[in-house]
Scaffold this active site. Structure first.
Site, mmCIF file in Angstrom:
data_model
loop_
_atom_site.group_PDB
_atom_site.id
_atom_site.type_symbol
_atom_site.label_atom_id
_atom_site.label_comp_id
_atom_site.label_asym_id
_atom_site.label_seq_id
_atom_site.Cartn_x
_atom_site.Cartn_y
_atom_site.Cartn_z
ATOM 1 N N ASP A 94 -26.596 1.637 -13.613
ATOM 2 C CA ASP A 94 -25.259 1.200 -13.228
ATOM 3 C C ASP A 94 -25.004 -0.195 -13.793
ATOM 4 O O ASP A 94 -25.893 -0.807 -14.367
ATOM 5 C CB ASP A 94 -25.087 1.245 -11.711
ATOM 6 N N SER A 95 -23.804 -0.676 -13.629
ATOM 7 C CA SER A 95 -23.427 -1.940 -14.273
ATOM 8 C C SER A 95 -23.797 -3.166 -13.453
ATOM 9 O O SER A 95 -23.768 -4.287 -13.961
ATOM 10 C CB SER A 95 -21.917 -1.963 -14.515
ATOM 11 N N GLY A 96 -24.133 -2.966 -12.184
ATOM 12 C CA GLY A 96 -24.395 -4.094 -11.294
ATOM 13 C C GLY A 96 -23.194 -4.519 -10.489
ATOM 14 O O GLY A 96 -23.314 -5.296 -9.535
ATOM 15 N N GLY A 97 -22.027 -4.006 -10.843
ATOM 16 C CA GLY A 97 -20.800 -4.429 -10.173
ATOM 17 C C GLY A 97 -20.763 -4.108 -8.695
ATOM 18 O O GLY A 97 -20.378 -4.948 -7.874
ATOM 19 N N PHE A 98 -21.166 -2.897 -8.335
ATOM 20 C CA PHE A 98 -21.091 -2.485 -6.930
ATOM 21 C C PHE A 98 -21.958 -3.374 -6.055
ATOM 22 O O PHE A 98 -21.560 -3.791 -4.969
ATOM 23 C CB PHE A 98 -21.522 -1.020 -6.777
ATOM 24 N N ASP A 148 -17.227 -2.735 -13.974
ATOM 25 C CA ASP A 148 -15.906 -2.525 -13.389
ATOM 26 C C ASP A 148 -15.784 -3.309 -12.095
ATOM 27 O O ASP A 148 -16.774 -3.785 -11.539
ATOM 28 C CB ASP A 148 -15.661 -1.036 -13.115
ATOM 29 N N GLN A 191 -10.841 4.106 -12.209
ATOM 30 C CA GLN A 191 -10.507 3.511 -10.917
ATOM 31 C C GLN A 191 -9.068 3.901 -10.543
ATOM 32 O O GLN A 191 -8.557 4.885 -11.047
ATOM 33 C CB GLN A 191 -10.702 1.999 -10.975
ATOM 34 N N GLY A 218 -14.784 4.236 -7.053
ATOM 35 C CA GLY A 218 -13.812 3.945 -6.004
ATOM 36 C C GLY A 218 -13.537 5.079 -5.047
ATOM 37 O O GLY A 218 -12.540 5.037 -4.318
ATOM 38 N N CYS A 306 -38.625 25.700 2.931
ATOM 39 C CA CYS A 306 -38.900 24.707 1.885
ATOM 40 C C CYS A 306 -40.353 24.811 1.429
ATOM 41 O O CYS A 306 -41.261 25.026 2.240
ATOM 42 C CB CYS A 306 -38.619 23.300 2.425
ATOM 43 N N CYS A 308 -41.875 22.278 -0.418
ATOM 44 C CA CYS A 308 -42.338 20.961 -0.851
ATOM 45 C C CYS A 308 -43.722 20.670 -0.261
ATOM 46 O O CYS A 308 -44.197 21.359 0.650
ATOM 47 C CB CYS A 308 -41.342 19.877 -0.449
#
Length: 371
Positions: A94-98, A148, A191, A218, A306, A308
């Protein structure tokens, strides 16, 4: 030259759900896919081998956290994020923005970028579109996200409009600065908040950059589910069919089903791993809060359907004990289980889409899960 190759292999005849194959520099991904989040160069408590065994085809790395610790220089010296964590399959960053907004307070949003204080030590930093690209180029992810502005919900029309315009200007700066275009694909982020005219404008103007994929940002930020589904379905109508579509930050089974039904190919969320550490198991019949006393002498597996490691080897009573005495193994076992559950769910969804019975499978799952 494209970094990615994406082909739709089947579309359900009854809805917009689709299956595809996304080829990346580090391997192929069958879509639709759920992507476990490896925030700090690890999916919490998991080894790479365990992730391979549950068929995690791609994981996320977090630009904000890796920038702060261990820092870009260390990862650069290691040869990139893949080598640093010894992960041999695709990575999306991710971009780090959040995180700038969610962990550091709102920060100070300027045209140049966002001024923020580290949530670790309070040190001051500036994250710009160029800086986000620089960090992600060092990380060497297969798929990078444009920087963003993460607008809050609720927010008025003028705020969202200004935010969207800034995101588009920042996208242009990201594209101009991106240095590793032959090995790393860049996705733009759509957005526009909950305003359909702004969503449409954001899509159409983002598409002008002809990127290799597009993400929807968003959404799932606190709005009612019916609004999220409405905006999601509206948004995907304008997205190109021949490019991968990524819905950011969605991880509950019902939201996954809604996303796939709208034509989404990729989704991620920390939820399966986070609730595992808090003692909640995702099962075919709904969530189990395993730390509750009702499971003290319950010697059945977490989920009898399951296969697992946790369900084949341990009981609800044992896992409950581990969680309640805060043994690390408890968090590990539930994380293995929850991620296996989500990745198996996506496999079942892909099979249902291929057989044109996605909506039928959705109804069956909802009735058993309790939706």
């Amino acid at each position: 030259m494209s970094v990615l190759n994406f082909n739709i292999t089947h579309e359900d005849i009854n809805c917009k759900a689709r299956c595809g194959l996304l080829k990346t520099p580090h391997g192929d991904i069958e879509t639709p896919i759920f992507m476990p989040v490896g925030t700090r160069a690890t999916v919490k408590t998991m080894t790479c081998e365990e992730l391979y065994q549950m068929n995690a085809q791609i994981i996320l790395g977090n630009t904000y956290h890796l920038y702060l610790r261990p820092g870009c220089e260390t990862i650069k010296l290691a040869g990139g994020l893949h080598k640093f964590m010894n992960w041999k399959r695709p990575i999306l960053t991710d971009s780090g923005g959040f995180q700038v907004f969610s962990l550091s307070g709102k920060g100070s949003i300027k045209e140049e970028g966002v001024h923020f204080k580290s949530h670790i030590d309070g040190s001051k930093h500036l994250l710009t579109p160029e800086k986000s690209m620089e960090i992600q180029n060092i990380l060497g992810s297969d798929i990078m996200m444009a920087f963003d502005e993460c607008a809050p919900y609720p927010a008025d029309y003028d705020y969202i409009s200004d935010s969207m315009e800034r995101t588009l200007r920042w996208l242009k700066r990201c594209i101009d600065f991106h240095k590793n275009t032959d090995k790393q694909a860049l996705f733009g982020i759509i957005q526009g908040g909950m305003y359909k005219d702004l969503r449409k404008e954001s899509i159409l103007r983002t598409l002008e950059f002809d990127l290799e994929g597009y993400a929807i940002g968003g959404l799932s930020v606190g709005e009612p589910k019916e609004i999220m589904v409405d905006i999601l379905n509206f948004t995907t109508e304008f997205m190109p069919k021949d490019k991968p579509r990524y819905l950011m930050g969605v991880g509950t089974p019902d939201y996954i089903f809604e996303a796939v039904e709208s034509g989404i190919d990729m989704a991620d969320c920390v939820l399966p791993t986070r609730i595992a550490r808090n003692g909640t198991a995702m099962t075919s019949e709904g969530n189990l809060v395993i730390r509750n006393s009702v499971y003290k002498n319950d010697f059945r597996p977490i989920d009898e359907k399951c296969d697992c490691y946790c369900c084949k080897n341990h009981t609800r009573a044992y896992v409950r004990h581990l969680i309640n005495v805060r043994e690390i193994l408890g968090a590990r076992l539930l994380t293995i289980h929850n991620l296996t559950f989500m990745l198996s769910l996506m496999k079942n969804i892909r099979e249902a889409v291929k057989e044109d019975r996605f909506l039928e499978y959705k109804r069956e799952f909802y009735s058993k899960f309790g939706y």
